[in-house]
Design a protein around this motif. Structure first.
Motif, PDB file in Angstrom:
ATOM      1  N   TYR A  67       0.829  -1.206   0.000  1.00 58.24           N
ATOM      2  CA  TYR A  67       0.000   0.000   0.000  1.00 58.24           C
ATOM      3  C   TYR A  67       0.865   1.259   0.000  1.00 58.24           C
ATOM      4  O   TYR A  67       1.968   1.266   0.565  1.00 58.24           O
ATOM      5  N   PRO A  68       0.382   2.329  -0.613  1.00 63.64           N
ATOM      6  CA  PRO A  68       1.154   3.581  -0.655  1.00 63.64           C
ATOM      7  C   PRO A  68       1.428   4.100   0.754  1.00 63.64           C
ATOM      8  O   PRO A  68       0.571   4.013   1.643  1.00 63.64           O
ATOM      9  N   ALA A  69       2.592   4.661   0.930  1.00 62.45           N
ATOM     10  CA  ALA A  69       2.988   5.152   2.252  1.00 62.45           C
ATOM     11  C   ALA A  69       2.060   6.233   2.776  1.00 62.45           C
ATOM     12  O   ALA A  69       1.863   6.362   3.987  1.00 62.45           O
ATOM     13  N   ASP A  70       1.450   6.999   1.863  1.00 63.47           N
ATOM     14  CA  ASP A  70       0.645   8.130   2.330  1.00 63.47           C
ATOM     15  C   ASP A  70      -0.709   7.719   2.898  1.00 63.47           C
ATOM     16  O   ASP A  70      -1.416   8.559   3.467  1.00 63.47           O
ATOM     17  N   ILE A  71      -1.097   6.445   2.775  1.00 58.98           N
ATOM     18  CA  ILE A  71      -2.348   6.015   3.402  1.00 58.98           C
ATOM     19  C   ILE A  71      -2.084   5.233   4.693  1.00 58.98           C
ATOM     20  O   ILE A  71      -3.025   4.821   5.362  1.00 58.98           O
ATOM     21  N   LEU A  72      -0.819   5.036   5.029  1.00 53.30           N
ATOM     22  CA  LEU A  72      -0.453   4.298   6.236  1.00 53.30           C
ATOM     23  C   LEU A  72      -0.303   5.277   7.395  1.00 53.30           C
ATOM     24  O   LEU A  72       0.573   6.151   7.377  1.00 53.30           O
ATOM     25  N   HIS A  73      -1.147   5.137   8.391  1.00 54.09           N
ATOM     26  CA  HIS A  73      -1.146   6.051   9.529  1.00 54.09           C
ATOM     27  C   HIS A  73      -0.748   5.281  10.784  1.00 54.09           C
ATOM     28  O   HIS A  73      -1.562   4.605  11.408  1.00 54.09           O
ATOM     29  N   HIS A  74       0.537   5.390  11.111  1.00 55.99           N
ATOM     30  CA  HIS A  74       1.093   4.661  12.246  1.00 55.99           C
ATOM     31  C   HIS A  74       0.822   5.439  13.528  1.00 55.99           C
ATOM     32  O   HIS A  74       1.293   6.560  13.692  1.00 55.99           O
ATOM     33  N   ILE A  75       0.058   4.847  14.433  1.00 51.90           N
ATOM     34  CA  ILE A  75      -0.244   5.452  15.724  1.00 51.90           C
ATOM     35  C   ILE A  75       0.458   4.605  16.777  1.00 51.90           C
ATOM     36  O   ILE A  75      -0.002   3.505  17.113  1.00 51.90           O
ATOM     37  N   ALA A  76       1.546   5.104  17.299  1.00 47.15           N
ATOM     38  CA  ALA A  76       2.438   4.274  18.096  1.00 47.15           C
ATOM     39  C   ALA A  76       1.941   4.009  19.516  1.00 47.15           C
ATOM     40  O   ALA A  76       2.317   3.004  20.124  1.00 47.15           O
ATOM     41  N   GLU A  77       1.114   4.896  20.074  1.00 50.51           N
ATOM     42  CA  GLU A  77       0.749   4.745  21.491  1.00 50.51           C
ATOM     43  C   GLU A  77       0.047   3.414  21.736  1.00 50.51           C
ATOM     44  O   GLU A  77      -0.645   2.884  20.880  1.00 50.51           O
ATOM     45  N   GLN A  78       0.219   2.917  22.960  1.00 56.38           N
ATOM     46  CA  GLN A  78      -0.305   1.608  23.326  1.00 56.38           C
ATOM     47  C   GLN A  78      -1.417   1.685  24.370  1.00 56.38           C
ATOM     48  O   GLN A  78      -1.758   0.686  24.998  1.00 56.38           O
ATOM     49  N   ASP A  79      -2.006   2.871  24.537  1.00 63.60           N
ATOM     50  CA  ASP A  79      -3.092   3.030  25.503  1.00 63.60           C
ATOM     51  C   ASP A  79      -4.461   2.722  24.892  1.00 63.60           C
ATOM     52  O   ASP A  79      -5.468   2.744  25.594  1.00 63.60           O
ATOM     53  N   SER A  80      -4.492   2.469  23.600  1.00 62.87           N
ATOM     54  CA  SER A  80      -5.755   2.156  22.934  1.00 62.87           C
ATOM     55  C   SER A  80      -5.534   1.008  21.955  1.00 62.87           C
ATOM     56  O   SER A  80      -4.420   0.770  21.492  1.00 62.87           O
ATOM     57  N   THR A  81      -6.607   0.302  21.637  1.00 64.84           N
ATOM     58  CA  THR A  81      -6.532  -0.769  20.652  1.00 64.84           C
ATOM     59  C   THR A  81      -6.561  -0.170  19.246  1.00 64.84           C
ATOM     60  O   THR A  81      -6.867   1.017  19.056  1.00 64.84           O
ATOM     61  N   ASP A  82      -6.284  -1.008  18.261  1.00 65.52           N
ATOM     62  CA  ASP A  82      -6.344  -0.531  16.880  1.00 65.52           C
ATOM     63  C   ASP A  82      -7.768  -0.120  16.511  1.00 65.52           C
ATOM     64  O   ASP A  82      -7.971   0.860  15.778  1.00 65.52           O
ATOM     65  N   PHE A  83      -8.749  -0.851  17.012  1.00 66.05           N
ATOM     66  CA  PHE A  83     -10.142  -0.481  16.742  1.00 66.05           C
ATOM     67  C   PHE A  83     -10.444   0.903  17.305  1.00 66.05           C
ATOM     68  O   PHE A  83     -11.065   1.744  16.642  1.00 66.05           O
TER      69      PHE A  83
END
Length: 222
Positions: A67-83
């Motif tokens: 997938y194109p890099a510009d649609i990948l949104h990495h959210i590093a924090e671990q206080d919430s689930t991916d959902f």
């Protein structure tokens, strides 16, 4: 916000995805988002994604590279689930989730917890057997007599009901006390609740009816 849409948005999780459920959400959705490992499901189905959101701990490198890099949104924090990361960042009249049931129980419980903690996000989760959603302040659904209607409280909540074999009027439902699973409809049902704490679980065949109900202006918590 990462995703903003005036139409429903499809959200794909990493659990097994029912083909009929996926077909339904794609028929309604304007945009398609994957929650972390859900990108693998999307890739296997040949789906174009608008965004992938998550901490990226369960997305294989080959899938990520597809997938194109510009649609990948990495959210590093671990206080919430991916959902939850997705719900926090999607602004849409309805979020249609698939791939969030049928795998790990702890993940399913976390998803239910998130539905209650983000009551202003109208969201329904569709699996092979069930559709689950947070009860809005009031709802009305045309159900056939004998239809299974399970009500599971995630906190203390009271309400009134019409069309249920066992009414909830006068009850205080709590997760460690009185619950409302395995009730059934005697015909069309009506429900009103005092707080955004009650999950409604219906057979998956009512997915379309639930979507129409949740898209109505009054069916939301402000």
């Amino acid at each position: 916000m990462i995703v903003q849409s005036s139409a429903p948005v499809a959200l794909i999780g990493g659990a097994p995805t029912n083909e009929a459920a996926l077909k339904f959400v794609l028929s309604l959705a304007d945009r398609v988002v994957a929650a972390d490992g859900g990108a693998g499901t999307a890739l296997a189905q040949g789906l174009a994604l608008d965004s992938v959101i998550g901490d990226f701990d369960s997305i294989p490198p080959l899938v990520r590279a597809a997938y194109p890099a510009d649609i990948l949104h990495h959210i590093a924090e671990q206080d919430s689930t991916d959902f939850e990361k997705c719900l926090m960042r999607i602004d849409a009249p309805l979020i249609l989730g698939v791939g969030f049931s049928g795998a790990r129980l702890d993940h399913q419980l976390a998803v239910c917890n998130t539905l209650v903690r983000w009551p202003t996000r109208r969201c329904m989760l569709i699996g092979e057997e069930d559709v689950v959603f947070l009860a809005p302040p009031t709802l009305a659904l045309d159900l056939a007599k004998g239809t299974r209607v399970s009500l599971f409280p995630m906190g203390a909540v009271e309400g009134r009901s019409d069309g249920l074999n066992w009414p909830i009027d006068g009850l205080t439902l709590t997760p460690d006390g009185q619950i409302g699973t395995s009730n059934f409809a005697t015909g069309p049902i009506g429900l009103s609740v005092t707080a955004p704490k009650l999950l409604v679980i219906l057979p998956a065949e009512y997915t379309g009816a639930v979507a129409q109900m949740l898209l109505k202006n009054g069916a939301r918590w402000e």
